[in-house]
Scaffold this active site. Structure first.
Site, PDB file in Angstrom:
ATOM      1  CG  ASP A   1       5.511   2.913   1.830  1.00 53.60           C
ATOM      2  OD1 ASP A   1       5.765   3.698   2.430  1.00 53.60           O
ATOM      3  OD2 ASP A   1       4.691   3.131   0.981  1.00 53.60           O
TER       4      ASP A   1
ATOM      5  CE  LYS B   1      -0.162   5.360   7.082  1.00 54.53           C
ATOM      6  NZ  LYS B   1      -1.504   5.629   8.040  1.00 54.53           N
TER       7      LYS B   1
ATOM      8  CG  PHE C   1      -2.070   1.261   1.215  1.00 51.36           C
ATOM      9  CD1 PHE C   1      -3.003   1.812   0.534  1.00 51.36           C
ATOM     10  CD2 PHE C   1      -1.811   2.638   2.178  1.00 51.36           C
ATOM     11  CE1 PHE C   1      -3.696   2.119   0.369  1.00 51.36           C
ATOM     12  CE2 PHE C   1      -2.460   3.752   1.737  1.00 51.36           C
ATOM     13  CZ  PHE C   1      -3.768   3.489   1.372  1.00 51.36           C
TER      14      PHE C   1
END
Length: 440
Positions: A239, A268, A138
């Site tokens: 990532d 995040k 993702f």
């Protein structure tokens, strides 16, 4: 008093259905690992805003840093009048970059912006166009990020055609024949059938897949990819949007492998609840783009940069890297103990690193059971615990509580988790999660 149902009805009229929510709980306030809804009910937060508030909701040092910055200015646009906290944060991240040599860092706002700009940087540096990603990965919901994401529903259906020259190979989960050997064989087939390696700018992967099910990229996989990238002049992008900043028992999850990437995407947890993302990369690669080719109006917000500097301080001062290991071990032991109890749902494949732990819910035939995993989360919510699923079939439970969670609150959450996983077991007074209507 307004209720969750009232806002759900208002939401249905005002907000498109394309943006979903894991719960129907409307937040009123939160502190560290606790959240209260607009009806006054208390929840223990095992989601942390999807690994965003690793340092807890409203950590005092983060809030103080933002308040101090807000007294100076809230926005100038880096492209108009740059500012000190952006430079200071870049310097801090360059110092801890998970690779040797000089590093540079650029900031954006969302994780998808980070992954897309990492591709832009890789293309500029290599003068190549193709990108290889993994099934189950993702990387965001914008169009290029969706193309790199290795899951059709709900991220791609109805949004095509996808950007070209994005290729996928199986991620070695150990299930359905997806082994390391199978993944590397698929990569060789891809080079033979679809795209020559000399046209590939980058290979991107999460060191631990988030939405894909918390599957860990083994050191063997990372080393094989590093060798392939070095052989063919391809850049390796880690990532770390979900895995970064102490969550896995390392500052960056890629450090578990001993492999050095060329570019690292972050977001995040970096901002401690304030929106910021970035790309950390080898200096010579990061300087490949022309001035003006990268950026964004809100990219590297001064408030978010100030928050991020405080987050890095808290991680160091409160030793959250080690704390992640301690909490993760407690969680694993508890889940494994629950799995051995009569009446519990079928639990398998407890996995992860540090305090990024997931496990599968299976049906009676040993197959992934997304419906039961969803039911586990519903029972947890009823018991006052916010919990999330993940996995390609929604079969996995993932735990992403703040690393700053108090021991007593963590134990309450584990008790609620056990009740959700073993609903037929009798509840003792010690195991019943206390609910509070107090807002103070």
């Amino acid at each position: 008093m307004a209720t969750n149902a009232d806002f759900a009805a208002r939401r249905a009229r005002a907000v498109p259905r394309g943006v979903g929510s894991a719960t129907a709980v409307y937040a009123e306030r939160a502190l560290n690992a606790e959240l209260w809804d607009i009806e006054g009910r208390r929840y223990i937060d095992f989601a942390a805003g999807i690994a965003v508030v690793n340092t807890g909701h409203r950590h005092p040092k983060v809030m103080a840093a933002v308040a101090k910055q807000s007294e100076r200015f809230t926005h100038t646009a880096w492209q108009v009048a740059p500012y000190d906290v952006y430079v200071e944060l870049a310097e801090r991240l360059n110092e801890v970059a998970p690779f040797k040599g000089d590093a540079k860092t650029i900031f954006f706002t969302t994780g998808a912006e980070a992954t897309e700009n990492a591709v832009k940087i890789a293309r500029a540096a290599t003068r190549r166009s193709a990108v290889i990603a993994f099934t189950g990965g993702f990387h965001g919901r914008t169009l290029l990020a969706s193309a790199m994401t290795g899951k059709v529903l709900p991220y791609k259906r109805g949004f095509g055609p996808m950007p070209s020259e994005i290729y996928h190979i199986p991620f070695p989960t150990g299930r359905d024949g997806n082994t390391l050997e199978a993944s590397l064989k698929a990569l060789n087939y891809l080079f033979a059938a679809d795209v020559e390696p000399e046209r590939v700018a980058a290979i991107i992967l999460e060191p631990i897949q988030g939405e894909g099910g918390f599957h860990v990229a083994s050191p063997e996989l990372m080393k094989a990819l590093r060798e392939i990238c070095d052989t063919h002049g391809i850049l390796l992008i880690a990532d770390e949007v979900q895995t970064g900043f102490a969550r896995t028992g390392k500052l960056f999850a890629v450090e578990h492998s001993g492999v050095e990437p060329d570019l690292v995407t972050v977001a995040k947890a970096l901002g401690g609840g304030f929106p910021i993302s970035g790309v950390i990369g080898r200096a010579e690669i990061m300087d490949a783009c022309e001035p003006g080719g990268l950026g964004g109006t809100y990219a590297g917000s001064p408030l978010a940069c100030a928050a991020a500097l405080a987050v890095l301080d808290v991680i160091k001062e409160e030793n959250l890297v080690a704390r992640a290991e301690t909490l993760g071990q407690r969680l694993r032991s508890r889940v494994e103990a629950i799995a051995g109890k009569a009446g519990a749902v079928r639990i398998a494949n407890v996995r992860g690193k540090g305090f990024m732990v997931g496990f599968d819910i299976l049906d009676a035939d040993g197959k992934p059971d997304g419906a039961e995993a969803k039911a586990v989360c519903a029972r947890a919510l009823e018991a006052g615990l916010i919990l999330l699923t993940c996995g390609t079939q929604g079969e996995a439970i993932r735990v992403l509580a703040p690393l700053t969670i108090e021991d007593a609150i963590f134990e309450e959450g584990l008790n609620a988790l056990e009740r959700a996983l073993n609903p037929k077991a009798p509840a003792s007074a010690a195991e019943t999660l206390k609910q509070s209507s107090e807002l103070a």
